[in-house]
Scaffold this motif. Structure first.
Motif, PDB file in Angstrom:
ATOM      1  N   PHE A  17      13.763 -17.092 -96.547  1.00  0.00           N
ATOM      2  CA  PHE A  17      12.407 -16.901 -97.066  1.00  0.00           C
ATOM      3  C   PHE A  17      12.467 -16.562 -98.561  1.00  0.00           C
ATOM      4  O   PHE A  17      13.183 -15.656 -98.977  1.00  0.00           O
ATOM      5  CB  PHE A  17      11.682 -15.777 -96.326  1.00  0.00           C
ATOM      6  N   GLY A  18      11.713 -17.307 -99.361  1.00  0.00           N
ATOM      7  CA  GLY A  18      11.579 -17.001-100.777  1.00  0.00           C
ATOM      8  C   GLY A  18      12.888 -17.032-101.536  1.00  0.00           C
ATOM      9  O   GLY A  18      13.082 -16.241-102.462  1.00  0.00           O
ATOM     10  N   VAL A  19      13.774 -17.954-101.196  1.00  0.00           N
ATOM     11  CA  VAL A  19      15.059 -18.055-101.895  1.00  0.00           C
ATOM     12  C   VAL A  19      14.894 -18.968-103.099  1.00  0.00           C
ATOM     13  O   VAL A  19      14.938 -20.192-102.984  1.00  0.00           O
ATOM     14  CB  VAL A  19      16.177 -18.558-100.949  1.00  0.00           C
ATOM     15  N   TRP A  20      14.707 -18.351-104.284  1.00  0.00           N
ATOM     16  CA  TRP A  20      14.655 -19.129-105.511  1.00  0.00           C
ATOM     17  C   TRP A  20      16.056 -19.374-106.062  1.00  0.00           C
ATOM     18  O   TRP A  20      16.233 -20.128-107.013  1.00  0.00           O
ATOM     19  CB  TRP A  20      13.760 -18.469-106.544  1.00  0.00           C
ATOM     20  N   GLY A  21      17.059 -18.696-105.476  1.00  0.00           N
ATOM     21  CA  GLY A  21      18.454 -19.022-105.761  1.00  0.00           C
ATOM     22  C   GLY A  21      18.831 -20.282-105.002  1.00  0.00           C
ATOM     23  O   GLY A  21      18.134 -21.282-105.084  1.00  0.00           O
ATOM     24  N   HIS A  22      19.897 -20.224-104.214  1.00  0.00           N
ATOM     25  CA  HIS A  22      20.299 -21.416-103.484  1.00  0.00           C
ATOM     26  C   HIS A  22      21.221 -21.037-102.335  1.00  0.00           C
ATOM     27  O   HIS A  22      22.098 -20.181-102.493  1.00  0.00           O
ATOM     28  CB  HIS A  22      21.023 -22.399-104.400  1.00  0.00           C
TER      29      HIS A  22
END
Length: 364
Positions: free
Chosen positions: A242-247
Motif C-alpha cells: 500500500f502506498g509504495v512510492w519506492g519499489h
C-alpha cells in the motif's frame, strides 16, 4: 635404539605442542537477577526474575545461557544491551518478558553488533527489540539459528535493523515488524503467524525463505520490499502493498495455495519469473495511476481460480503464461501489452483480455 630415540623425540615435540596450547578461560557464573555482567558469563541453572530487568551486558561480553531459561516479567527486559560495543548471546531460552533483548537510552548514540545465536524467544511481548536512536540507526542485530514462538512480536524495531538467518517464527502476532528500519531475512521459516513480515518505511529483503500459513505473508508500505527465491504458501494474503512510492522487486518465488497471492494498492513493483499455483487470485492491483506502475515479466500462472485479474491502467504485461485456471487467465482490459503473453485452458473466454495472446485469438 635409534627408533626409540625418534619416538621419544616425537613424544617430546607433541608434549611441547600440547603445553603451548592456551587454555580457554572458563565463563564466570551469572550471580543472579539484576546483575551487570562485565565479563563473559554463563547461566548455571534456570533463572527466574519476578521483578526488574534480568541481566545487563557491558561492551564485549558474551552471555552463554548454557541451555537454561531466563524468565521474567512483562514489565521488564530480559537482557539489556549496552548502547555501544559488541555483545553475544547464545544457547538458551528467554521467556515472559516485555522485551527479551533490548537496548535502553536510545536517545543517546547507539552502535555495535549484537550477535544472537541458538536462542529461543517464547511468550515475550517483543522477542528482540532492535530499536535505535530517533532519526538515526540502532545496534546491528545478527540473529541465527534461533526460534521465536508465541511472542506479540518476534523481532521488531523503530530506527533499528536485523539480519536474520536460518531461524524459525511460529504463532507470533507479527513475526518481524519494522518501522523506519530494515530487515534481511535469509533461509528461514515463518509459519502460522498473524503477519509474517510488516515492512513500513523500511528496507526489507527476503531470500530463500518460506512464509507459510500466515494471515498476511508480507505487508509493505512506502519504500517497498525485495523478495527472492522464496515460497509463500497457504497465507490468506501472501504479499500486500500500500502506498509504495519506492519499489518492490518480487523475483523467482513460488506463490502456492494462498487466498490472494499478490495485491498492489497504489504501489510500484516488478514481478519477474514467479510461479503462481492454486491461489484464489494470482495477481491484482488498483493501479494507482498516474503515480504508480507495475510490471509483470515471465511469470507463470497455473491452476489458480483467477490468474491475472484487474481493470486499472498502469500495469505492463510481458511473456506471462496463464494456463488451466478455473476462471480468468489474463483479464487486464487497461494493461500495457509488451508482448509474448500466452493463455489457454482457462475457464472464462476470451482467454486474454487487454493483451494479445497468439495462441488464444485476438484481444477482446
Amino acid at each position: 635404539m635409534r627408533t626409540s630415540a625418534v619416538l621419544s623425540g616425537l613424544v617430546l615435540v607433541a608434549g611441547s605442542v600440547l603445553v603451548a596450547a592456551p587454555a580457554q578461560a572458563a565463563l564466570a557464573p551469572v550471580p543472579g537477577c539484576g546483575a551487570v555482567l562485565a565479563t563473559d558469563s554463563r547461566l548455571t541453572a534456570d533463572l527466574a526474575c519476578p521483578s526488574g530487568d534480568g541481566l545487563t551486558l557491558t561492551p564485549g561480553v558474551t552471555l552463554d545461557l548454557k541451555g537454561h531459561t531466563l524468565s521474567g516479567s512483562q514489565t521488564a527486559t530480559g537482557i539489556v544491551l549496552p548502547n555501544l560495543g559488541d555483545v553475544t548471546i547464545r544457547n538458551g531460552t528467554v521467556t515472559g518478558w516485555g522485551a527479551g533483548v533490548q537496548t535502553y537510552d536510545t536517545w543517546e548514540e547507539v552502535g555495535g553488533t549484537a550477535t544472537i545465536t541458538k536462542v529461543t524467544f517464547h511468550a515475550n511481548r517483543n522477542g528482540v527489540d532492535t530499536s535505535g536512536r530517533l532519526g538515526a540507526t540502532g545496534k546491528r542485530h545478527e540473529i541465527s539459528r534461533s526460534t521465536f514462538t508465541e511472542n506479540w512480536s518476534g523481532v521488531s524495531g523503530i530506527y533499528g535493523g536485523a539480519h536474520v538467518v536460518r531461524s524459525t517464527f511460529t504463532a507470533n502476532g507479527t513475526a518481524l515488524n519494522f518501522i523506519t528500519g530494515g530487515i534481511t531475512l535469509e533461509d528461514s521459516r515463518v509459519e502460522g503467524n498473524g503477519t509474517a513480515v510488516n515492512c513500513d518505511e523500511s528496507g526489507c529483503e527476503i531470500r530463500r525463505s518460506k512464509l507459510v500459513g500466515n494471515g498476511i505473508g508480507l505487508d509493505v508500505r512506502t519504500f517497498g520490499a525485495d523478495v527472492y527465491d522464496s515460497t509463500l504458501a497457504g497465507n490468506d494474503t501472501a504479499f500486500t502493498s500500500f502506498g509504495v512510492w519506492g519499489h518492490s522487486t518480487i523475483e523467482g518465488n513460488t506463490f502456492r495455495d494462498n487466498g490472494t497471492a499478490v495485491t498492489l494498492w497504489s504501489s510500484n513493483a516488478t514481478l519477474t519469473r514467479n510461479v503462481f499455483r492454486g491461489n484464489e487470485t494470482g495477481f491484482t492491483t488498483d493501479g494507482g495511476m498516474p503515480f504508480y506502475t507495475a510490471t509483470l515479466v515471465g511469470n507463470r500462472f497455473v491452476k489458480n481460480v483467477d490468474a491475472i485479474n484487474f481493470e486499472a491502467p498502469g500495469t505492463s504485461l510481458q511473456d506471462n503464461v496463464a494456463n488451466d485456471n478455473e476462471r480468468w487467465g489474463i483479464y487486464a482490459p487497461n494493461a500495457t501489452d509488451l508482448g509474448g503473453n500466452r493463455a489457454k485452458g482457462n475457464g472464462y473466454e476470451p482467454q486474454c483480455v487487454g493483451v494479445v495472446c497468439p495462441d488464444s485469438g485476438p484481444v477482446s
